[in-house]
Motif scaffolding. Structure first.
Motif, PDB file in Angstrom:
ATOM      1  N   LEU A 173      74.247  41.275  15.529  1.00  0.00           N
ATOM      2  CA  LEU A 173      75.145  42.491  16.247  1.00  0.00           C
ATOM      3  C   LEU A 173      75.420  43.420  15.795  1.00  0.00           C
ATOM      4  O   LEU A 173      75.005  44.702  15.917  1.00  0.00           O
ATOM      5  CB  LEU A 173      76.596  41.555  16.738  1.00  0.00           C
ATOM      6  N   GLU A 224      72.128  45.629  15.568  1.00  0.00           N
ATOM      7  CA  GLU A 224      72.035  46.116  16.659  1.00  0.00           C
ATOM      8  C   GLU A 224      72.842  47.380  16.901  1.00  0.00           C
ATOM      9  O   GLU A 224      72.310  48.442  17.413  1.00  0.00           O
ATOM     10  CB  GLU A 224      72.245  45.145  17.958  1.00  0.00           C
ATOM     11  N   LEU A 225      74.252  47.233  16.248  1.00  0.00           N
ATOM     12  CA  LEU A 225      75.003  48.469  16.648  1.00  0.00           C
ATOM     13  C   LEU A 225      74.211  49.554  15.636  1.00  0.00           C
ATOM     14  O   LEU A 225      74.428  50.850  16.042  1.00  0.00           O
ATOM     15  CB  LEU A 225      76.535  48.052  16.009  1.00  0.00           C
ATOM     16  N   ASP A 240      71.067  50.975  17.574  1.00  0.00           N
ATOM     17  CA  ASP A 240      71.491  51.882  18.639  1.00  0.00           C
ATOM     18  C   ASP A 240      72.174  52.894  18.333  1.00  0.00           C
ATOM     19  O   ASP A 240      72.400  53.866  19.356  1.00  0.00           O
ATOM     20  CB  ASP A 240      71.967  50.918  19.607  1.00  0.00           C
ATOM     21  N   THR A 254      80.978  28.640  25.898  1.00  0.00           N
ATOM     22  CA  THR A 254      80.790  28.916  24.440  1.00  0.00           C
ATOM     23  C   THR A 254      81.020  27.369  23.552  1.00  0.00           C
ATOM     24  O   THR A 254      81.570  26.455  23.993  1.00  0.00           O
ATOM     25  CB  THR A 254      81.190  30.220  24.017  1.00  0.00           C
ATOM     26  N   ALA A 287      76.985  30.648  27.538  1.00  0.00           N
ATOM     27  CA  ALA A 287      76.401  31.804  26.510  1.00  0.00           C
ATOM     28  C   ALA A 287      75.126  31.662  25.739  1.00  0.00           C
ATOM     29  O   ALA A 287      74.901  30.631  25.429  1.00  0.00           O
ATOM     30  CB  ALA A 287      77.633  31.931  25.303  1.00  0.00           C
ATOM     31  N   GLU A 332      72.294  33.626  23.024  1.00  0.00           N
ATOM     32  CA  GLU A 332      72.252  34.673  21.800  1.00  0.00           C
ATOM     33  C   GLU A 332      71.682  36.010  22.617  1.00  0.00           C
ATOM     34  O   GLU A 332      70.819  35.937  23.477  1.00  0.00           O
ATOM     35  CB  GLU A 332      71.341  34.162  21.034  1.00  0.00           C
ATOM     36  N   GLY A 333      72.407  37.124  22.334  1.00  0.00           N
ATOM     37  CA  GLY A 333      72.150  38.354  22.808  1.00  0.00           C
ATOM     38  C   GLY A 333      72.571  38.687  23.945  1.00  0.00           C
ATOM     39  O   GLY A 333      72.533  39.804  24.648  1.00  0.00           O
ATOM     40  N   MET A 334      73.332  37.891  24.585  1.00  0.00           N
ATOM     41  CA  MET A 334      73.987  38.057  26.190  1.00  0.00           C
ATOM     42  C   MET A 334      74.887  39.234  25.924  1.00  0.00           C
ATOM     43  O   MET A 334      75.751  39.324  25.059  1.00  0.00           O
ATOM     44  CB  MET A 334      74.542  36.681  26.621  1.00  0.00           C
ATOM     45  N   GLU A 335      74.792  40.140  26.924  1.00  0.00           N
ATOM     46  CA  GLU A 335      75.892  41.381  27.215  1.00  0.00           C
ATOM     47  C   GLU A 335      76.323  40.903  28.772  1.00  0.00           C
ATOM     48  O   GLU A 335      75.733  40.837  29.673  1.00  0.00           O
ATOM     49  CB  GLU A 335      75.022  42.361  27.006  1.00  0.00           C
ATOM     50  N   VAL A 336      77.745  41.184  28.601  1.00  0.00           N
ATOM     51  CA  VAL A 336      78.340  40.973  29.803  1.00  0.00           C
ATOM     52  C   VAL A 336      79.207  42.212  30.196  1.00  0.00           C
ATOM     53  O   VAL A 336      80.022  42.694  29.201  1.00  0.00           O
ATOM     54  CB  VAL A 336      79.189  39.650  29.791  1.00  0.00           C
ATOM     55  N   LEU A 337      79.075  42.735  31.367  1.00  0.00           N
ATOM     56  CA  LEU A 337      80.076  43.946  31.696  1.00  0.00           C
ATOM     57  C   LEU A 337      81.152  43.344  32.447  1.00  0.00           C
ATOM     58  O   LEU A 337      81.058  42.801  33.483  1.00  0.00           O
ATOM     59  CB  LEU A 337      79.320  44.813  32.698  1.00  0.00           C
TER      60      LEU A 337
END
Length: 227
Positions: free
Chosen positions: A2, A5-6, A9, A190, A218, A220-225
């Motif tokens: 994470l 990635e922050l 990006d 999770t 859950a 790895e790398g999952m993104e949820v809105l």
């Protein structure tokens, strides 16, 4: 990953807040590898929910695991500006309403779940909890109507009723039941057991979706809105 990635990006924010339900090693040992913690221009808030007046040295909890016997870089020389907060049961943090609830994790209050309500959206995180003598009604009430519930589901029912009874975790069936009773919109399971491989978890996810259709395990790398 994470943190990397922050940085990759180009995500920038004044302060990165990290909320901890409790301080067992499987929850804190990734911290020394969080890349933004080495940026001298970054503020990082370490938040303990429900611990106001109960924990007095959060910095010490994190710095001890990084003393020179265990890690080559000590917390005071990482670079970022750290801030430590032990919050009560109800707080307003950066405009968001945050509540916490004691959970049974080896003992009542061994971990804390938290609920964040902000701009009409609600997120509930209840991991590292065991439902003793049936589903904990206080957890159901706490999660009522949430847009997203993230709930512990480490063990199968057979495991939970056997050797792992009393270890402070839940089953996916219990998580699904909490989600159903609380009328949440979406459920994510999770805290997977390390002995459960991906194929096994995929099978459990399919079973869970038969009980609570809008659910996922859950990954790895999952993104949820949320919303």
């Amino acid at each position: 990953m994470l943190g990397k990635e922050l940085i990759r990006d180009g995500v920038t924010q004044n302060i990165i807040n990290i909320v901890f339900s409790h301080f067992h090693w499987d929850h804190i040992q990734g911290f020394p590898f969080f890349a933004p913690a080495y940026n001298p221009d970054q503020r990082i808030g370490i938040l303990a929910m429900g611990r106001k007046g109960k924990v007095h040295d959060i910095k010490g909890i994190f710095s001890k695991q990084m003393q020179e016997e265990y890690f080559p870089i000590q917390m005071d020389t990482m670079g970022a500006r750290f801030e430590f907060y032990a919050y009560g049961d109800k707080e307003t943090i950066f405009g968001a309403h945050v509540k916490s609830i004691p959970q049974f994790h080896k003992y009542h209050g061994g971990s804390y779940g938290f609920r964040l309500d902000d701009e009409g959206v609600s997120l509930v995180v209840c991991t590292d909890l065991e439902h003793v003598n049936g589903i904990d009604a206080s957890i159901v009430d706490f999660a009522k109507g949430a847009d997203l519930l993230i709930h512990d589901g480490q063990y199968t029912t057979a495991e939970n009723n056997g050797v792992f009874k009393g270890w402070g975790h839940s089953t996916w069936e219990q998580a699904a039941e909490v989600a159903r009773l609380a009328h949440v919109k979406k459920l994510i399971i999770t805290h997977h057991d390390p002995d459960h491989n991906d194929d096994f978890l995929d099978g459990l996810e399919q079973e869970c979706q038969k009980v609570f259709p809008n659910s996922l395990f859950a990954k790895e790398g999952m993104e949820v809105l949320v919303g």
